[in-house]
Design an enzyme around this catalytic site. Structure first.
Site, PDB file in Angstrom:
ATOM      1  N   SER A 210      65.614  61.514   6.458  1.00 46.09           N
ATOM      2  CA  SER A 210      66.982  61.693   6.937  1.00 46.09           C
ATOM      3  C   SER A 210      67.701  62.725   6.089  1.00 46.09           C
ATOM      4  O   SER A 210      67.396  62.904   4.910  1.00 46.09           O
ATOM      5  CB  SER A 210      67.755  60.375   6.874  1.00 46.09           C
ATOM      6  OG  SER A 210      68.146  60.080   5.545  1.00 46.09           O
ATOM      7  N   ASP A 211      68.654  63.418   6.706  1.00 49.75           N
ATOM      8  CA  ASP A 211      69.609  64.147   5.881  1.00 49.75           C
ATOM      9  C   ASP A 211      70.447  63.100   5.155  1.00 49.75           C
ATOM     10  O   ASP A 211      70.507  61.936   5.551  1.00 49.75           O
ATOM     11  CB  ASP A 211      70.478  65.068   6.730  1.00 49.75           C
ATOM     12  CG  ASP A 211      71.028  66.238   5.928  1.00 49.75           C
ATOM     13  OD1 ASP A 211      71.076  66.140   4.684  1.00 49.75           O
ATOM     14  OD2 ASP A 211      71.421  67.252   6.542  1.00 49.75           O
ATOM     15  N   TRP A 212      71.097  63.516   4.079  1.00 46.10           N
ATOM     16  CA  TRP A 212      71.771  62.577   3.193  1.00 46.10           C
ATOM     17  C   TRP A 212      73.021  61.997   3.871  1.00 46.10           C
ATOM     18  O   TRP A 212      74.012  62.687   4.061  1.00 46.10           O
ATOM     19  CB  TRP A 212      72.114  63.260   1.884  1.00 46.10           C
ATOM     20  CG  TRP A 212      71.050  63.138   0.828  1.00 46.10           C
ATOM     21  CD1 TRP A 212      71.232  62.690  -0.454  1.00 46.10           C
ATOM     22  CD2 TRP A 212      69.658  63.461   0.936  1.00 46.10           C
ATOM     23  NE1 TRP A 212      70.026  62.706  -1.144  1.00 46.10           N
ATOM     24  CE2 TRP A 212      69.046  63.169  -0.319  1.00 46.10           C
ATOM     25  CE3 TRP A 212      68.844  63.935   1.959  1.00 46.10           C
ATOM     26  CZ2 TRP A 212      67.688  63.347  -0.569  1.00 46.10           C
ATOM     27  CZ3 TRP A 212      67.484  64.114   1.716  1.00 46.10           C
ATOM     28  CH2 TRP A 212      66.927  63.828   0.466  1.00 46.10           C
ATOM     29  N   GLY A 213      72.941  60.727   4.263  1.00 45.86           N
ATOM     30  CA  GLY A 213      74.052  60.081   4.930  1.00 45.86           C
ATOM     31  C   GLY A 213      74.039  60.245   6.431  1.00 45.86           C
ATOM     32  O   GLY A 213      75.057  60.015   7.081  1.00 45.86           O
ATOM     33  N   ALA A 214      72.892  60.602   7.020  1.00 44.04           N
ATOM     34  CA  ALA A 214      72.831  60.885   8.454  1.00 44.04           C
ATOM     35  C   ALA A 214      72.277  59.724   9.268  1.00 44.04           C
ATOM     36  O   ALA A 214      71.992  59.886  10.455  1.00 44.04           O
ATOM     37  CB  ALA A 214      71.988  62.135   8.692  1.00 44.04           C
TER      38      ALA A 214
END
Length: 742
Positions: free
Chosen positions: A263-267
């Site tokens: 995942s992208d960070w916080g996605a």
């Protein structure tokens, strides 16, 4: 050799009377990877499996200590190895040995049009990541340049899917040759920063498959990339980090991807979707107020405790987590558990040379009236350098691409080092930008001044009257809402009233050279009043040396634009309709009405009076090149055939230089609307004065195909086609026709 060592070791122990226990299959690197994966999986508890699926710190995920399975360590970014951060915070860890070599941003790499440079770039970056014990490098970025307002365009490779594909593949191969996984990002349709967490992109399958997916597909199927990062935005109502269509149907189903989806960070936003829709590793989720540091916060991730509870209750079958763990184990065996991977090296002079060569090849000479460049050193006594970007650090800031560089040679330092013994090099600030807001992620040295804009301009103009040359170094920077993650540009114009300054300098000195440091196109209302324009990109540690080499003629410029530079914002496809639904979206909904007509494909479709200021593929040289006639080895072909195209190129000038020969294909009559032409081949050739070389291209059915939405298939439709050979998308030198037979 490894088998022989095992045999000799076992024989020695047997001879000494000691019983030999065979290592577990998963620890035996002579065994096939898939057998090792299954063996390791069979030995793990459910809790250990779930723990592998989410972060344990800002940039690491846990292993299984009981089994000797190591942690996974990620690092930003696409053009340099990020400095160490505290375990639970975005603040720097304060290490003294984590400064890196800063390589040029990927727009500069794309401007080289040179796959060999991409391979060298990837290998050098992989060596630095390996030395720092990182096993996943979060790059390259291959999202398509859809709007010049996108704050992250500088991290990507331009507007054309073919060019991005051809450079992404060797970059990946270079990184992974070092035993480090490349992580191609951001999958997919992450083409703006405004509303990036929630915008839901709608587009045709033609646009998806022809424009926005090809570089990702090439990374998977040709580059054999080991990991992919999902994007923040939504597509078909689902966030892209847990998107059934993108991750399961296309990435794994159609393309056969066997690596890890990160995942992208916080996605990540939903446990059930994350469980079932293709995500493997979750990072950066900001749940329960965890913006900075909370003890055991990682237990609250979507693929942590709540995932485990659903598995234990039987609501989610264990086969779901097993699939994720298989992908993560495969990553481990390819990287940290590969005992034969090289050791790597860090911030050495060889890497500096790679960075410098990429910068020198990527810098683009956009305009050169009356041969103002190269600087005639034998005829000058004083050069004035103007502009904040001549002294401002560009390796820091910009978001996740911010670096703690080992060193950074500024344009002013580079010019003084090269010219200082020949002529006086004086400097005037000319304009000033405000310091960006303080951040816990990076520190930018303050360049604040108490002088007014008028005072700065007056000083620069007075000095310009006395100089033999004026080198204005401006453009954008890494401040918010410029070339920076987290927000798009608010204007197409240059910031800080630079236009007024450039016009004033050009009025008093005809030898005014404008150097734009940026990762985006900008408005240039002064273009017809300055002698030369140079796109200088963000060139990393060796920026100043590379720029000085090009301006003085030590290096003959050979960069070509990887995206179209238009005169006005409304000349771009995403802005031409003046429709907020097309960009930036309305109520989190955005419709790509521009469809497949992106970049030069759009420009070709428009009236002749709205041509680009500088077209895709454009770039001048200090020498000249003459093209011969394109010759085809056949006039007809079938879908099973290939077609060879040959063209001669001659250096007709007085100095050595490199030319990028570009091949475009035009479908003269099609059932569905198609672009007037599409890039399908390019070669960069170095030629000495008077030297000629024949360049060859090979076309096949994939070069002629379009994506048919109704059939959900690539179609090469029989009919007449034309090959166009040129020095840019608009500088076509030769044409030749052929027919595709049924």
């Amino acid at each position: 050799m490894k088998n022989m060592r095992h045999v000799l070791g076992a024989l020695l122990l047997w001879l000494t009377g000691i019983a030999v226990a065979a290592p577990p299959v998963y620890l035996d690197d002579t065994q096939p990877v898939e057998e090792r994966v299954e063996d390791a999986l069979s030995r793990m508890t459910l809790e250990e499996k779930v723990a592998l699926c989410h972060a344990q710190s800002k940039f690491s995920s846990p292993g299984v200590p009981r089994l000797g399975l190591p942690e996974n360590w990620m690092t930003d970014g696409p053009h340099g190895i990020r400095s160490e951060l505290l375990w639970d915070e975005w603040s720097p860890a304060g290490w003294t040995n984590d400064s890196c070599m800063a390589f040029p941003a990927l727009t500069c790499l794309a401007a080289t049009w040179n796959p060999d440079m991409a391979l060298r770039y990837g290998r050098a970056l992989g060596e630095e990541a390996r030395y720092r014990n990182k096993n996943v490098l979060l790059g390259p970025g291959v999202n398509i340049y859809r709007t010049p307002l996108n704050g992250r365009n500088f991290e990507y490779m331009g507007e054309d899917p073919y060019l991005a594909s051809e450079l992404a593949v060797p970059y990946i191969q270079g990184v992974q040759s070092c035993g480090v996984a490349a992580c191609v990002k951001h999958f997919a349709l992450n083409n703006q920063e405004k509303d990036r967490h929630y915008v839901d992109v709608e587009l045709s399958d033609r646009a998806l498959y022809e424009i926005y997916l090809p570089a990702f597909q090439a990374a998977v199927q040709r580059g054999k990339v080991w990991s992919i990062m999902g994007s923040f935005n939504r597509y078909q109502g689902q966030h892209c980090c847990h998107n059934q269509r993108l991750l399961n149907d296309i990435l794994r189903g159609e393309w056969g991807f066997d690596g890890v989806v990160i995942s992208d960070w916080g996605a990540v936003h939903n446990t059930l979707e994350a469980a079932y829709n293709g995500l493997d590793l979750e990072f950066g989720s900001l749940t329960d107020g965890m913006e900075f540091s909370v003890d055991n916060a990682y237990d609250d991730y979507y693929l942590s405790r709540r995932f485990l509870e659903l598995l234990k209750s039987g609501s989610i079958p264990e086969s779901v987590v097993d699939g994720k763990v298989r992908n993560i184990l495969r990553l481990m065996f390819r990287t940290t558990m590969n005992r034969n991977r090289p050791y790597g090296s860090f911030k050495n002079r060889a890497h500096g040379e790679v960075a410098r060569q990429i910068a020198e090849e990527g810098i683009v000479l956009l305009q050169n009236r009356d041969n103002v460049l190269p600087i005639q050193l034998e005829k000058i006594r004083k050069i004035l350098v103007v502009g904040e970007n001549a002294i401002k650090m560009m390796t820091v800031g910009g978001g996740s691409s911010s670096l703690k560089a080992w060193y950074e040679v500024s344009p002013l330092e580079g010019l003084r080092a090269r010219i200082g013994d020949v002529a006086e090099v004086v400097y005037a600030r000319g304009y000033a930008s405000p310091d960006p807001p303080k951040s816990v992620m990076y520190t930018i040295p303050s360049l604040q001044t108490d002088r007014s804009a008028d005072e700065l301009l007056a000083e620069a103009v007075a000095l310009a009257r006395e100089a033999d040359y004026v080198i204005f170094v401006g453009g954008l920077n890494k401040n918010g809402h410029q070339d920076c993650e987290g927000g798009d540009r608010k204007s197409y114009s240059l910031p800080y009233d630079q236009d007024r300054l450039i016009e004033a300098l050009a009025e008093v000195n005809p030898r005014t050279v404008v150097v734009l440091v940026s990762g985006n196109s900008v408005a240039m209302p002064w273009a017809d009043r300055v002698g030369a324009i140079v796109e200088g990109w963000y060139c990393g540690s060796e920026a100043g040396h590379a720029l000085a080499a090009v301006l003085t003629g030590d290096v003959n410029p050979s960069g070509k634009l990887p995206f179209t530079m238009c005169e006005r914002l409304e000349d771009y496809h995403a802005h031409a309709l003046n429709d907020s639904l097309v960009y930036p979206g309305v109520n989190h909904r955005e419709v790509y009405k521009d469809d497949i007509f992106v970049g030069y494909r759009w420009s070709d479709k428009q009236k002749k009076d709205r041509r680009p200021l500088f077209c895709f593929g454009h770039g001048l040289s200090y020498t000249t090149f003459e093209y011969g006639k394109a010759v085809l080895d056949r006039k007809q072909m079938t879908a099973a055939d290939s077609l060879r195209v040959r063209v001669s190129v001659k250096n007709t000038g007085s100095r050595a230089g490199a030319e990028v020969v570009q091949l475009y294909v035009s479908d003269l009559k099609s059932s569905l609307p198609r672009p007037i032409k599409e890039l399908k081949g390019f070669r960069k050739v170095m030629l000495q004065p008077g030297e000629s070389r024949e360049v060859e291209f090979v076309l096949d059915r994939t070069s002629l195909s379009y994506f048919d939405d109704a059939k959900h298939a690539w179609v090469a439709e029989p009919g007449r086609f034309e090959v166009l050979i040129g020095a840019s998308a608009e500088d076509i030198r030769s044409r030749a026709g052929f027919e595709l037979k049924p």
